[in-house]
Design an enzyme around this catalytic site. Structure first.
Site, PDB file in Angstrom:
ATOM      1  N   ASP A   1       6.396  -4.744  22.348  1.00 43.82           N
ATOM      2  CA  ASP A   1       7.444  -5.782  21.989  1.00 43.82           C
ATOM      3  C   ASP A   1       7.015  -7.138  22.672  1.00 43.82           C
ATOM      4  OD1 ASP A   1       9.831  -7.120  21.015  1.00 43.82           O
ATOM      5  OD2 ASP A   1      10.696  -5.376  21.619  1.00 43.82           O
TER       6      ASP A   1
ATOM      7  N   GLU B   1      20.026 -10.418  20.922  1.00 41.04           N
ATOM      8  CA  GLU B   1      19.595  -9.877  22.372  1.00 41.04           C
ATOM      9  C   GLU B   1      20.477 -10.144  23.522  1.00 41.04           C
ATOM     10  OE1 GLU B   1      15.046  -9.342  22.400  1.00 41.04           O
ATOM     11  OE2 GLU B   1      15.135 -10.821  20.756  1.00 41.04           O
TER      12      GLU B   1
END
Length: 408
Positions: free
Chosen positions: A153, A350
């Site tokens: 990521d 997020e």
């Protein structure tokens, strides 16, 4: 929705539009199973039901890859199970529980031959997954038999103990094939060369990673001399057929929580008072990951061709001979036959969407119309949110209530 075929159609439409932009790889689907709705990525989770997540994950990958676009199963593994729903936090449980509660989506994508897997930011039992050979090699490769490419990521390697965005031999040895360090790629490359030369990373491991990357490029046709990056004509973007798929998905995602006196469905030939700024806002309808990362800093003009709730009400009511009055604040001059109040979470993505609690606690405009309700005029509330919220007071202030959960 409970309809894998519709999910497959969404995958096909999405990938076709991605392909029209010249992009050949999408970081979808997210197959996390959110266990604590305070998590700011809850709206990216299909369900808590392992069977449903497995079916949806497979269907989405089938849809995406049918258009020649690479799909990504993410985030491996346990991002939906962190303590208190903290993004990039700690997932503490035995391995068998981790696989039972968070592994089904990956199995679904593997059944559909997903091309890539993205590692997760979170830790598992105290150690960052990006550096876990137990999970990325032992579980993902050996136990679950994934043979595609693993990508990190965004700057995820830098969270591994002893590592940085420019250097992490541990992540490469653990099983990361491609590293996402957009601002530090050159320094990372130079450090990795040095790590190979000093035997911190074997040449065989590099060969393995590079082979997987080249195999994916070959599958996508990127190495073909005649490769055309535009896989679809630009006209497919926002096409009528794709918009109808989106409308169907939205229709079937509404959850009717209350309908006293059969207030719904509304008759469109009445005078309707539509209340709330959210009713006239595409950014609030779209949520996070829309135009910008957080979905903030945008206006309706940034979504050409989109339809606000106000637009849709106007078209439907006027076509039926009714009248629509709109008020962002709840004020009115003519007494309506019914009131529709639209509430919405502010956009987030997020960790910025992590909450301490799920209490809605923001119902100013709903309070403004209670005088109308006291006089017998029904009040219908539509709540757009990225997760279930505690809304008992709002339910009590409404004759009918529809939860419209946003999906990424």
């Amino acid at each position: 929705i409970n309809d894998p075929d519709l999910i497959r159609q969404i995958g096909v439409a999405t990938a076709a539009e991605v392909g029209a932009t010249g992009i050949d790889w999408t970081f979808a689907p997210t197959v996390a199973q959110a266990k604590d709705y305070r998590w700011g990525r809850t709206y990216e989770s299909y369900s808590e039901d392992p069977t449903l997540v497995r079916e949806y994950a497979a269907a989405m990958v089938e849809g995406i890859e049918s258009q020649g676009i690479a799909a990504t199963a993410k985030h491996f593994i346990g991002d939906g199970g962190t303590a208190r729903g903290t993004d990039q936090g700690e997932t503490n449980m035995p391995l068998d529980q981790l696989l039972d509660e968070h592994g089904s989506g990956f199995l679904g994508t593997f059944e559909a031959d997903v091309d890539t897997v993205m590692a997760t930011f979170n830790s598992w039992n105290g150690a960052k997954v990006h550096g876990s050979q137990t999970l990325l090699e032992g579980v993902l490769r050996d136990q679950m038999a994934f043979r595609g490419m693993v990508i990190s990521d965004w700057n995820g390697i830098g969270q591994v103990a002893g590592c940085s965005d420019t250097s992490c031999a541990q992540a490469i040895n653990a099983g990361i094939d491609m590293v996402m360090v957009p601002a530090q790629w050159l320094s990372f490359r130079n450090n990795l060369i040095n790590q190979v030369e000093t035997n911190q990373v074997s040449e065989a491991r590099i060969d393995e990673a590079v082979t997987r990357i080249i195999e994916l490029k070959q599958k996508l046709g990127l190495i073909d001399r005649n490769f055309d990056p535009a896989r679809q004509p630009v006209e497919v973007i926002g096409s009528a057929a794709h918009r109808e798929i989106a409308r169907e998905a939205v229709r079937r995602s509404q959850v009717l929580l209350k309908n006293n006196g059969q207030v719904l469905p509304l008759r469109p030939d009445q005078r309707i008072l539509l209340v709330g700024s959210a009713a006239d806002s595409v950014p609030l309808q779209a949520g996070g990951w829309s135009v910008t990362w957080q979905g903030t800093g945008t206006t309706n003009a940034d979504f050409p061709g989109a339809t606000t709730i106000r637009d849709a009400f106007t078209d439907t009511i006027e076509a039926a001979g009714g009248t629509l009055d709109y008020s962002a604040t709840g004020s009115f001059t003519s007494t309506p036959d019914a009131v529709v109040v639209v509430l919405a979470e502010q956009p987030y993505a997020e960790g910025n969407g992590d909450l301490q609690n799920l209490d809605w606690g923001a119902s100013g405009v709903l309070n403004q119309v209670q005088g109308l309700r006291d006089s017998g005029i029904p009040v219908i509330t539509l709540l757009m949110s990225g997760r279930p919220m505690f809304i008992n007071p709002e339910l009590n202030l409404s004759d009918a209530f529809v939860a419209s959960v946003l999906e990424s």
